[in-house]
Design an enzyme around this catalytic site. Structure first.
Site, PDB file in Angstrom:
ATOM      1  N   LYS A  16       0.838  -1.215   0.000  1.00  0.00           N
ATOM      2  CA  LYS A  16       0.000   0.000   0.000  1.00  0.00           C
ATOM      3  C   LYS A  16       0.864   1.253   0.000  1.00  0.00           C
ATOM      4  O   LYS A  16       0.529   2.236  -0.650  1.00  0.00           O
ATOM      5  CB  LYS A  16      -0.924   0.014   1.238  1.00  0.00           C
ATOM      6  CG  LYS A  16      -1.928  -1.117   1.260  1.00  0.00           C
ATOM      7  CD  LYS A  16      -2.783  -1.080   2.499  1.00  0.00           C
ATOM      8  CE  LYS A  16      -2.046  -1.366   3.795  1.00  0.00           C
ATOM      9  NZ  LYS A  16      -1.462  -2.715   3.889  1.00  0.00           N
ATOM     10  N   GLY A  40       3.194  -0.680   8.946  1.00  0.00           N
ATOM     11  CA  GLY A  40       4.515  -0.326   8.426  1.00  0.00           C
ATOM     12  C   GLY A  40       4.454  -0.232   6.922  1.00  0.00           C
ATOM     13  O   GLY A  40       4.246  -1.221   6.244  1.00  0.00           O
ATOM     14  N   HIS A  41       4.550   0.974   6.410  1.00  0.00           N
ATOM     15  CA  HIS A  41       4.513   1.164   4.958  1.00  0.00           C
ATOM     16  C   HIS A  41       5.916   1.477   4.448  1.00  0.00           C
ATOM     17  O   HIS A  41       6.591   2.359   4.961  1.00  0.00           O
ATOM     18  CB  HIS A  41       3.564   2.309   4.587  1.00  0.00           C
ATOM     19  CG  HIS A  41       2.137   1.986   4.870  1.00  0.00           C
ATOM     20  ND1 HIS A  41       1.156   2.928   4.962  1.00  0.00           N
ATOM     21  CD2 HIS A  41       1.524   0.804   5.078  1.00  0.00           C
ATOM     22  CE1 HIS A  41       0.010   2.342   5.213  1.00  0.00           C
ATOM     23  NE2 HIS A  41       0.206   1.050   5.296  1.00  0.00           N
ATOM     24  N   GLN A 225      -2.836  -2.175   7.621  1.00  0.00           N
ATOM     25  CA  GLN A 225      -3.179  -3.607   7.687  1.00  0.00           C
ATOM     26  C   GLN A 225      -4.014  -3.997   6.450  1.00  0.00           C
ATOM     27  O   GLN A 225      -3.803  -3.409   5.405  1.00  0.00           O
ATOM     28  CB  GLN A 225      -3.913  -3.941   8.996  1.00  0.00           C
ATOM     29  CG  GLN A 225      -3.013  -3.902  10.219  1.00  0.00           C
ATOM     30  CD  GLN A 225      -3.040  -2.595  10.971  1.00  0.00           C
ATOM     31  OE1 GLN A 225      -4.040  -1.908  10.991  1.00  0.00           O
ATOM     32  NE2 GLN A 225      -1.944  -2.249  11.590  1.00  0.00           N
TER      33      GLN A 225
HETATM   34  P1  GDP Z   1       2.298  -2.110   2.985  1.00  0.00           P
HETATM   35  O1  GDP Z   1       2.284  -2.193   4.466  1.00  0.00           O
HETATM   36  O2  GDP Z   1       1.029  -2.590   2.366  1.00  0.00           O
HETATM   37  O3  GDP Z   1       2.721  -0.759   2.474  1.00  0.00           O
HETATM   38  O4  GDP Z   1       3.391  -3.141   2.446  1.00  0.00           O
HETATM   39  P2  GDP Z   1       4.924  -3.269   2.873  1.00  0.00           P
HETATM   40  O5  GDP Z   1       5.543  -1.937   2.824  1.00  0.00           O
HETATM   41  O6  GDP Z   1       5.069  -4.048   4.113  1.00  0.00           O
HETATM   42  O7  GDP Z   1       5.449  -4.237   1.721  1.00  0.00           O
HETATM   43  C1  GDP Z   1       5.696  -3.833   0.498  1.00  0.00           C
HETATM   44  C2  GDP Z   1       7.145  -4.187   0.170  1.00  0.00           C
HETATM   45  O8  GDP Z   1       7.213  -4.550  -1.187  1.00  0.00           O
HETATM   46  C3  GDP Z   1       8.084  -2.993   0.284  1.00  0.00           C
HETATM   47  O9  GDP Z   1       9.364  -3.451   0.590  1.00  0.00           O
HETATM   48  C4  GDP Z   1       8.028  -2.373  -1.084  1.00  0.00           C
HETATM   49  O10 GDP Z   1       9.162  -1.606  -1.388  1.00  0.00           O
HETATM   50  C5  GDP Z   1       7.929  -3.594  -1.949  1.00  0.00           C
HETATM   51  N1  GDP Z   1       7.143  -3.459  -3.168  1.00  0.00           N
HETATM   52  C6  GDP Z   1       6.021  -2.721  -3.382  1.00  0.00           C
HETATM   53  N2  GDP Z   1       5.556  -2.927  -4.635  1.00  0.00           N
HETATM   54  C7  GDP Z   1       6.397  -3.816  -5.212  1.00  0.00           C
HETATM   55  C8  GDP Z   1       6.422  -4.465  -6.494  1.00  0.00           C
HETATM   56  O11 GDP Z   1       5.579  -4.274  -7.350  1.00  0.00           O
HETATM   57  N3  GDP Z   1       7.444  -5.356  -6.707  1.00  0.00           N
HETATM   58  C9  GDP Z   1       8.391  -5.635  -5.773  1.00  0.00           C
HETATM   59  N4  GDP Z   1       9.329  -6.533  -6.085  1.00  0.00           N
HETATM   60  N5  GDP Z   1       8.400  -5.052  -4.567  1.00  0.00           N
HETATM   61  C10 GDP Z   1       7.411  -4.162  -4.289  1.00  0.00           C
END
Ligand code: GDP
Length: 425
Positions: A16, A40-41, A225
């Site tokens: 996200k 954690g984003h 989440q």
């Molecule tokens: P959130 O909590 O939904 O924001 O998700 P997280 O931040 O925990 O997980 C996303 C992870 O995947 C981060 O390390 C991003 O940099 C990475 N990420 C996001 N989009 C992509 C993608 O399209 N491909 C890859 N390989 N990594 C991605």
């Protein structure tokens, strides 16, 4: 136009942060509406990586104003740490961040209770909380035992309220958990100091946001989440303690549903889950390792390894319904680039019967056997594609099938962590 709610449509960690970062460019206000620093984003900009837990990810765009809504629970220490980190990175926060006067505060007794309960649960079933005190803080809110931003800056009221609340808390610590009590004086001094530092940020954000809507500003509501971790619609009791779904954006900010134009659900091209609870499409151990490594599937908040599995259309269809999704953002398609066969779960076999709707009963879900469809993998790198048409044909077919199963169109495809690796349809 337009006001957008962005939610996780699986078990969180869908990426996200990156999608919010993309949408923030065209937004004026970015608003967190639930959860706390258990979220954690991760946003990658060039070589730099930002992990934000409490402050909306939109803060990385200098033109935006960011809001922590009334539905969020705030740990002041965690907040100050994040502000200091951002300022160190040259990002101004002071005039751009507002915190709702109705948001509840986390106190040290909240994480303490979280830890004591989870340890006690070792003998029973663990929930797998982040032990940041989020659940106990929401519990106190519902029991009318919470302390809000407007309370902590009203010193006389705060003194009295803290004394009353501690009376009960310390009885619980002493008699149930046989653990040391919390010092009233210590907490009073610490939180009086916090109150001074918080005060410049505290405001009536309900008024602020409704006023912004009146001025045709564009609002982006940032879910933390995911839908399957929602307290009402998730895999209870293995859920978070707030409404991560679109409805939470309304109660968590004081905005009416008539002001919302789009609800975007973020999904990974596969499934992951951190913490406890069933994951019907979990991979076998070798495949789990492979995707975990390729996708970097370790929690942004706790570093815990995430369990990984095939895309579960039953889960995401459920998310489409409970959020009223208007489109999907599919992330991490690139992680599947090397697979020769890709499976999609289209139903569950439970006690010999095939069901296609997501069951409420978590015990049934634990015994569900996924019914899979198999798709040929594209076995080509997708990371350089700039348009949907440039994606390998089989990757497009996979995405189209997902969209068909969920009955929601795809608006964004992400093929890498960087901002540039994004296809907007
Ligand atoms: P959130 O909590 O939904 O924001 O998700 P997280 O931040 O925990 O997980 C996303 C992870 O995947 C981060 O390390 C991003 O940099 C990475 N990420 C996001 N989009 C992509 C993608 O399209 N491909 C890859 N390989 N990594 C991605």
């Amino acid at each position: 136009m337009s006001n957008i709610i962005l939610v996780g449509a699986q078990w969180g960690d869908e990426g996200k942060g990156k999608i919010i970062d993309i949408l923030a460019k065209k937004s004026d206000y970015i608003i967190r509406y639930q959860g706390g620093n258990n979220a954690g984003h991760t946003i990658k900009i060039g070589k730099k990586q930002f992990i934000l837990h409490l402050i909306p990810s939109g803060i990385l765009h200098p033109h935006t104003r960011c809001v922590i809504g009334n539905g969020v629970v705030v740990d002041p220490e965690a907040l100050f740490k994040e502000i200091a980190f951002l300022q160190q990175e040259g990002i101004s926060v002071r005039k751009r961040l507002c915190i709702s006067d109705r948001a509840h505060l986390i106190f040290p007794f909240h994480p303490l209770i979280d830890t004591l309960r989870e340890e006690d649960r070792q003998k029973r079933a663990k929930i797998g909380t982040t032990k940041r005190g989020i659940g106990p803080c929401y519990g106190d809110k519902m029991m009318r035992l919470g302390i809000r931003m407007c309370d902590v800056i009203d010193e006389a009221y705060f003194r009295e309220r803290l004394a009353n609340i501690l009376l009960e808390k310390n009885r619980i610590f002493k008699n149930i958990y046989k653990s040391p009590s919390c010092s009233y004086q210590k907490l009073l001094i610490t939180y009086r100091n916090y109150a001074k530092r918080l005060k410049p940020y505290i405001t009536d954000t309900t008024l602020l946001l409704n006023d912004a809507i009146g001025k045709k500003k564009r609002l982006l509501f940032e879910g933390a989440q995911g839908t399957l971790l929602d307290i009402d619609h998730g895999t209870y009791p293995f859920v978070t303690s707030s409404n991560a779904t679109a409805g939470g954006a309304m109660t968590g900010t004081g905005i009416g549903p008539t002001h919302i134009d789009h609800v975007i659900g973020v999904v990974k091209a596969y499934t992951t889950r951190v913490g406890e609870g069933p994951l019907p499409t979990a991979f076998s151990s070798t495949m789990m390792e492979k995707i975990r490594e390729k996708g970097g599937e370790y929690g942004a908040t706790t570093g815990r390894p995430r369990r990984c599995g095939w895309f579960d259309a039953v889960v995401v269809r459920h998310a489409a319904l409970v959020n009223g999704l208007t489109s999907l953002a599919v992330t991490k398609l690139d992680v599947l680039d090397e697979l020769s066969t890709i499976k999609v779960c289209v139903g569950y076999r439970i006690k010999g019967k095939i069901i296609r709707n997501f069951p409420a009963n978590t015990r049934l879900l634990s015994n569900a056997k996924p019914v899979y469809e198999e798709h040929p993998g594209w076995m080509k790198p997708t990371g350089q594609s700039k348009h949907f048409k440039q994606l390998p044909k089989k990757a497009r077919a996979y995405l189209k099938r997902i969209s068909q199963l969920i009955r929601v169109p795809i608006s964004i495809v992400s093929i890498g962590a960087e901002r540039s690796r994004t296809i907007v349809l």
